[in-house]
Design a protein around this motif. Structure first.
Motif, PDB file in Angstrom:
ATOM      1  N   MET A 441       0.849  -1.186   0.000  1.00  0.00           N
ATOM      2  CA  MET A 441       0.000   0.000   0.000  1.00  0.00           C
ATOM      3  C   MET A 441       0.888   1.239   0.000  1.00  0.00           C
ATOM      4  N   SER A 442       0.389   2.324  -0.532  1.00  0.00           N
ATOM      5  CA  SER A 442       1.119   3.581  -0.420  1.00  0.00           C
ATOM      6  C   SER A 442       0.838   4.203   0.947  1.00  0.00           C
ATOM      7  N   HIS A 443       1.814   4.945   1.442  1.00  0.00           N
ATOM      8  CA  HIS A 443       1.654   5.589   2.753  1.00  0.00           C
ATOM      9  C   HIS A 443       2.219   7.002   2.709  1.00  0.00           C
ATOM     10  N   PRO A 444       1.434   8.000   3.085  1.00  0.00           N
ATOM     11  CA  PRO A 444       1.962   9.352   3.237  1.00  0.00           C
ATOM     12  C   PRO A 444       2.528   9.520   4.648  1.00  0.00           C
ATOM     13  N   VAL A 445       3.829   9.724   4.739  1.00  0.00           N
ATOM     14  CA  VAL A 445       4.471   9.839   6.050  1.00  0.00           C
ATOM     15  C   VAL A 445       4.556  11.306   6.439  1.00  0.00           C
ATOM     16  N   HIS A 490       3.981   9.677  11.527  1.00  0.00           N
ATOM     17  CA  HIS A 490       2.911   8.705  11.274  1.00  0.00           C
ATOM     18  C   HIS A 490       2.439   8.732   9.837  1.00  0.00           C
ATOM     19  N   CYS A 491       1.724   7.683   9.500  1.00  0.00           N
ATOM     20  CA  CYS A 491       1.052   7.626   8.205  1.00  0.00           C
ATOM     21  C   CYS A 491      -0.154   8.542   8.254  1.00  0.00           C
ATOM     22  N   HIS A 492      -0.333   9.362   7.211  1.00  0.00           N
ATOM     23  CA  HIS A 492      -1.478  10.273   7.188  1.00  0.00           C
ATOM     24  C   HIS A 492      -2.694   9.671   6.516  1.00  0.00           C
ATOM     25  N   ASN A 493      -2.668   8.391   6.226  1.00  0.00           N
ATOM     26  CA  ASN A 493      -3.929   7.695   5.978  1.00  0.00           C
ATOM     27  C   ASN A 493      -4.572   7.506   7.350  1.00  0.00           C
ATOM     28  N   ALA A 494      -5.721   8.140   7.577  1.00  0.00           N
ATOM     29  CA  ALA A 494      -6.300   8.163   8.924  1.00  0.00           C
ATOM     30  C   ALA A 494      -6.610   6.759   9.430  1.00  0.00           C
ATOM     31  N   TYR A 495      -6.951   5.857   8.506  1.00  0.00           N
ATOM     32  CA  TYR A 495      -7.277   4.490   8.930  1.00  0.00           C
ATOM     33  C   TYR A 495      -6.019   3.720   9.307  1.00  0.00           C
ATOM     34  N   HIS A 496      -4.952   3.942   8.558  1.00  0.00           N
ATOM     35  CA  HIS A 496      -3.689   3.297   8.913  1.00  0.00           C
ATOM     36  C   HIS A 496      -3.162   3.830  10.240  1.00  0.00           C
ATOM     37  N   ALA A 497      -3.245   5.136  10.437  1.00  0.00           N
ATOM     38  CA  ALA A 497      -2.762   5.713  11.695  1.00  0.00           C
ATOM     39  C   ALA A 497      -3.526   5.134  12.876  1.00  0.00           C
ATOM     40  N   GLY A 500      -2.501   1.808  13.956  1.00  0.00           N
ATOM     41  CA  GLY A 500      -1.205   1.631  14.601  1.00  0.00           C
ATOM     42  C   GLY A 500      -0.012   2.234  13.916  1.00  0.00           C
ATOM     43  N   MET A 501      -0.155   2.749  12.686  1.00  0.00           N
ATOM     44  CA  MET A 501       1.015   3.178  11.921  1.00  0.00           C
ATOM     45  C   MET A 501       1.479   4.571  12.359  1.00  0.00           C
ATOM     46  N   MET A 502       1.962   4.610  13.595  1.00  0.00           N
ATOM     47  CA  MET A 502       2.452   5.864  14.171  1.00  0.00           C
ATOM     48  C   MET A 502       3.627   5.532  15.091  1.00  0.00           C
TER      49      MET A 502
HETATM   50 CU    CU Z   1      -0.522   4.243   5.557  1.00  0.00          CU
END
Ligand code: CU
Length: 509
Positions: A441-445, A490-497, A500-502
């Motif tokens: 998946m792509s992730h905006p950090v 953190h990842c700025h995909n709100a669902y990923h954050a 746990g992606m923080m």
């Molecule tokens: Cu992400």
């Protein structure tokens, strides 16, 4: 009405007493828990105060007010109940000048706690709006007085840092004028992009609950999050069909918006032929990457994430969640669609630019400009004076992103935020973060409190605070530890954050 998972809420609440800005925030230190504390509270609070005192201020004080409140908004023929800033969608832009001290009297009229994060502004740490880490959460009915010197000119924005609230209507531009910039354009427009579900389909909380619901027969077990190679790839079938089978988002939205309006009844921006207009494009979406273009025109990109770049003229720009791009365009005569096409998803958002006679293009018209290669941040170069000073990094740390759709767990360096061991840096150090995406998946950090330079400090890369990593992609970014505190990375995909992606970047002393 519980936006955060119980475990993360407990961690955050536990951290409130443990992480040491208590002296500034007015909390007393109580019990610990969660990620380890790594600085004595008084040393950090002293450093935060000293950094604020040293921040260039122009002496002006701007007193503003802001309210988060439920409201009914018209999305262009469809009225929904949602949560907003001040009843508007997007919220009315805040506009100040770099160096201003802003005092923002915030009132929370939402039925639950919230916070405000000033995305892109490297403000004092105790005003950064991350509940339990930098700033207390503001309970329903509560108030908070934000008070900070604004350091960074440019196109920024603000939103909650609380559960899934960002995926409602809680977002506003925050435009910071640069007194040194003469502004070679006749007018400017802010264009805010958003993916919309609230009131039309499931709530963001329900989507999150559905994403994280255990799927019978799914391979893997909770916590086995390092199998990232297959994460997210084509696993949407079990998610009730919500997944678009794309690396660029997890949620199919019923509507996409430019400035709070859907494509059938778009925002209309009026100008005269031949005028030069600065577009300030903010991607406020929770889960969607957009490619944007203005039909019949080429865009000259001048800034990203508020920082100037060497101008590049392109037909289209690809923007991840949280990113901003500014572009200047000289307008032709007619009516033109400004289109934001969601990457890997159906639908589109648009506004109309009108400079004269002409018929509005059909709501589903796709400008030819969208069919070419879209500009991404990695091809941009920092403008003269915008690069960091060249320095060999004092500390080099990995930020490895991984995760899977089933179970829906997203990690940094092998753990969710609950179990994160923060990155660390000492005041004044040069730091390098090796951002690596080990998932499909792509992730905006996004890094709070700093802007980094893509590539090496002193190199040609642009300054940014949010960078979009493609599947299995990576980039090194350099920053300078000039803003002490405990900062979210953190990842700025709100669902990923939320899943746990923080992690954090903690200053040590
Ligand atoms: Cu992400």
């Amino acid at each position: 009405m519980t936006p955060s998972s119980p475990s993360r809420r407990q961690v955050l609440l536990g951290l409130a007493g443990a992480v040491g800005l208590g002296a500034v925030a007015g909390c007393s230190s109580t019990s610990g828990g969660g990620a380890r504390a790594s600085a004595a509270p008084s040393a950090l609070a002293d450093a935060v105060r000293a950094a604020e005192a040293a921040r260039p201020a122009n002496g002006a004080v701007r007193s503003l007010s802001l309210t988060a409140e439920p409201a009914q908004v018209d999305l262009g023929g469809r009225v929904v109940s949602t949560w907003t800033y001040g009843g508007a969608l997007p919220g009315k832009p805040l506009r100040v000048t770099a160096g201003d001290r802003v005092k923002i009297a915030f009132t929370n009229k939402l039925p639950e706690a919230t916070s405000v994060h000033w995305h892109g502004l490297a403000v004092r740490n105790d005003m950064d709006g991350v509940p339990g880490v930098t700033t207390p959460e503001i309970p329903a009915g509560g108030t908070f007085d934000y008070d900070f010197v604004v350091p960074d000119p440019g196109t920024h924005w603000f939103h909650p840092h609380h559960g899934m609230q960002l995926d409602r209507g809680l977002y506003s531009p925050f435009i910071v004028d640069d007194p040194r910039e003469n502004g070679d354009y006749d007018a400017e427009w802010v264009l805010v992009l958003d993916d919309w579900t609230d009131g039309l389909d499931r709530s963001p909380e329900q989507i999150y609950a559905d994403l994280t619901k255990p799927t019978p027969g799914a391979s893997g077990s909770a916590g086995s999050t390092d199998s990232g190679g297959m994460g997210g790839m084509g696993m949407g079938g079990g998610m009730g069909g919500m997944h678009d089978m794309s690396p660029d988002g997890d949620v199919a939205y019923p509507l996409h918006l430019v400035n709070g309006r859907g494509p059938d009844d778009p925002d209309v921006l009026d100008a005269k032929p031949g005028q030069r207009v600065r577009l300030r494009i903010v991607n406020a979406a929770a889960d969607t990457i957009y490619t944007v273009a203005l039909g019949g025109h080429r865009l000259t990109v001048t800034h990203t994430d508020g920082y100037p770049v060497r101008p590049v003229t392109t037909s289209a720009v690809r923007s991840g969640r949280g990113e901003r791009y500014d572009a200047v365009v000289t307008l032709a005569d007619g009516v033109f669609p400004f289109v934001a096409k969601p990457s890997g998803k159906s639908g589109m958002a648009r506004a109309l630019v009108s400079t004269g006679e002409g018929r509005a293009p059909a709501p589903d018209a796709v400008p030819a400009e969208l069919t070419g290669t879209a500009l991404t941040a990695d091809v941009l170069s920092a403008a003269d004076g915008a690069a960091l000073l060249a320095r060999t990094p004092d500390t080099v740390q990995d930020v490895l992103l991984a995760g899977t759709m089933q179970p829906y767990v997203w990690t940094v360096n092998g753990t969710t935020y609950d179990d994160a061991t923060p990155l660390t840096i000492r005041p004044g150090q040069a730091g390098r973060l090796r951002l690596r995406n080990h998932s499909m998946m792509s992730h905006p950090v996004h890094v709070h409190g700093h802007t980094f330079q893509l590539g090496a400090a002193g190199g040609t890369g642009p300054r940014k605070d949010t960078v979009l990593l493609p599947p299995m992609g990576g980039v090194d970014v350099d920053l300078v530890a000039d803003n002490p505190g405990r900062w979210m990375v953190h990842c700025h995909n709100a669902y990923h954050a939320e899943a746990g992606m923080m992690t954090r970047l903690d200053y040590t002393f």
